[in-house]
Design a protein around this motif. Structure first.
Motif, mmCIF file in Angstrom:
data_model
loop_
_atom_site.group_PDB
_atom_site.id
_atom_site.type_symbol
_atom_site.label_atom_id
_atom_site.label_comp_id
_atom_site.label_asym_id
_atom_site.label_seq_id
_atom_site.Cartn_x
_atom_site.Cartn_y
_atom_site.Cartn_z
ATOM 1 N N CYS A 231 -7.487 16.924 -4.720
ATOM 2 C CA CYS A 231 -7.025 15.531 -4.747
ATOM 3 C C CYS A 231 -7.761 14.681 -3.717
ATOM 4 O O CYS A 231 -8.322 15.184 -2.735
ATOM 5 N N THR A 232 -7.727 13.381 -3.966
ATOM 6 C CA THR A 232 -8.251 12.380 -3.030
ATOM 7 C C THR A 232 -7.104 11.491 -2.580
ATOM 8 O O THR A 232 -6.302 11.035 -3.403
ATOM 9 N N LEU A 233 -7.018 11.256 -1.281
ATOM 10 C CA LEU A 233 -5.998 10.365 -0.722
ATOM 11 C C LEU A 233 -6.653 9.049 -0.345
ATOM 12 O O LEU A 233 -7.646 9.027 0.389
ATOM 13 N N THR A 234 -6.098 7.956 -0.866
ATOM 14 C CA THR A 234 -6.579 6.614 -0.534
ATOM 15 C C THR A 234 -5.467 5.895 0.224
ATOM 16 O O THR A 234 -4.372 5.704 -0.309
ATOM 17 N N LEU A 235 -5.745 5.508 1.455
ATOM 18 C CA LEU A 235 -4.741 4.892 2.304
ATOM 19 C C LEU A 235 -4.782 3.378 2.218
ATOM 20 O O LEU A 235 -5.847 2.772 2.023
ATOM 21 N N GLY A 236 -3.628 2.769 2.434
ATOM 22 C CA GLY A 236 -3.553 1.325 2.573
ATOM 23 C C GLY A 236 -3.872 0.862 3.981
ATOM 24 O O GLY A 236 -3.903 -0.345 4.247
ATOM 25 N N GLY B 275 0.474 27.431 0.760
ATOM 26 C CA GLY B 275 -0.815 26.783 0.608
ATOM 27 C C GLY B 275 -0.804 25.397 1.210
ATOM 28 O O GLY B 275 0.072 25.043 1.995
ATOM 29 N N ARG B 276 -1.783 24.603 0.805
ATOM 30 C CA ARG B 276 -2.029 23.300 1.425
ATOM 31 C C ARG B 276 -1.042 22.258 0.912
ATOM 32 O O ARG B 276 -0.752 22.170 -0.276
ATOM 33 N N GLY B 277 -0.521 21.452 1.815
ATOM 34 C CA GLY B 277 0.301 20.304 1.467
ATOM 35 C C GLY B 277 -0.278 19.055 2.101
ATOM 36 O O GLY B 277 -1.173 19.120 2.953
ATOM 37 N N LEU C 82 -9.506 15.628 0.155
ATOM 38 C CA LEU C 82 -8.705 16.525 0.967
ATOM 39 C C LEU C 82 -9.327 17.909 1.108
ATOM 40 O O LEU C 82 -9.074 18.607 2.093
ATOM 41 N N ARG C 83 -10.162 18.307 0.160
ATOM 42 C CA ARG C 83 -10.851 19.597 0.296
ATOM 43 C C ARG C 83 -11.710 19.630 1.560
ATOM 44 O O ARG C 83 -11.890 20.697 2.175
#
Length: 301
Positions: free
Chosen positions: A168-173, A262-264, A199-200
């Motif tokens: 996944c990719t996290l895009t922040l405000g 696993g990863r969170g 996130l990887r």
């Protein structure tokens, strides 16, 4: 008894969520068979603070010590290894259900005056599910005879069904990062070069600020490679966000949904930064009898 007390389940159509009596934390949010937050395992305490409500301050207070109205306040050191107070005073409290329908539940608790906290504050939180996802509305009221500061945060871990977090990719405000040393502020905000985090390739236990509203709301998005995703939105009062990517979330093994840890990824909306009781940054100030309300929520995309 279950360490989280009673579970309150709310349902509207395909959307459903559950909330814990102890701490008024979010146990899970799902639509159909797809989980959009990490679930708290039955019979267990929330792993890594999963779903917690953080009041009357989020994050840390250095040494548990702060000053208010000219008097030094000393909180219990609830992060003993680091010697700090962390995540407020209501995570272990029993909350009282004051209203419940099929689609919503309201829970209420009061922070009493105590060592390190001089005035009573009542906090009421309503969780509601509907066609637009999950909405969480919180009202804080100063029940005391003097003014008091207030800060609020939440600790949900986002997911997109069984999609591995690393995919996944996290895009922040947020537009800036807050430098931290030992998880406490160590300098002014620094502009972000990019708001997107693959996130990887990223390890985060980081605070971000200067959140920019989009169409009136702060928006943080988690997106899978196939374009599916989930958005955490919040009122502009939630101008800060902490992101944490631990590797030991239950049931998040290499395939995202296998039973191994696993990863969170926790995306934690906050109204103020770490150690705000000392810096004063973005604290709400409540006069006796005054209330404040803030909203945030989760929407599948």
């Amino acid at each position: 008894m279950d360490p989280c007390g009673e579970h309150f389940t709310i349902v509207a159509g395909a959307a459903r969520a559950a909330v814990s009596e102890v701490g008024a934390g979010l146990r899970y949010f799902a639509v159909g068979d797809t989980l959009y937050t990490e679930p708290v395992p039955d019979g267990a305490r929330p792993p890594r603070g999963s779903g917690a409500l953080l009041a009357p301050w989020p994050n840390r207070v250095k040494g548990g010590r702060w000053t208010w109205e000219g008097r030094t306040q000393q909180l219990a050191l609830t992060e003993p290894a680091a010697g700090n107070a962390i995540h407020g005073l209501l995570r272990q409290s029993f909350w009282v259900p004051s209203d419940q329908t099929d689609a919503a539940v309201t829970l209420t608790a009061t922070v009493p005056p105590q060592n390190g906290w001089p005035e009573p504050v009542t906090v009421a939180v309503t969780y509601r599910v509907g066609d637009d996802g999950l909405t969480v509305e919180t009202t804080a009221t100063n029940e005391g005879s003097g003014p008091i500061p207030f800060g609020l945060g939440f600790h949900p871990y986002l997911r997109i069904g069984d999609t591995p977090t690393d995919d996944c990719t996290l895009t922040l405000g947020a537009r800036a990062a807050l430098p931290l040393t030992d998880q406490l502020p160590s300098g002014p905000l620094e502009p972000l070069g990019s708001r997107e985090f693959r996130l990887r390739d990223t390890e985060l236990d980081s605070a971000f600020g200067d959140c920019e509203p989009e169409d009136g709301l702060v928006r943080h998005r988690l997106t899978a490679s196939d374009g599916s995703g989930v958005e955490l939105w919040a009122d502009p009062a939630f101008g800060w966000v902490q992101v944490f990517t631990p590797h030991d979330m239950p049931g998040r093994g290499a395939r995202g949904g296998d039973p191994q840890p696993g990863r969170g990824v926790a995306v934690e909306p906050m109204t103020c930064p770490p150690d705000a009781l000392n810096s004063g940054t973005d604290l709400v100030h409540l006069a006796p009898g005054e209330s404040w309300t803030g909203r945030w929520g989760i929407t599948p995309r």
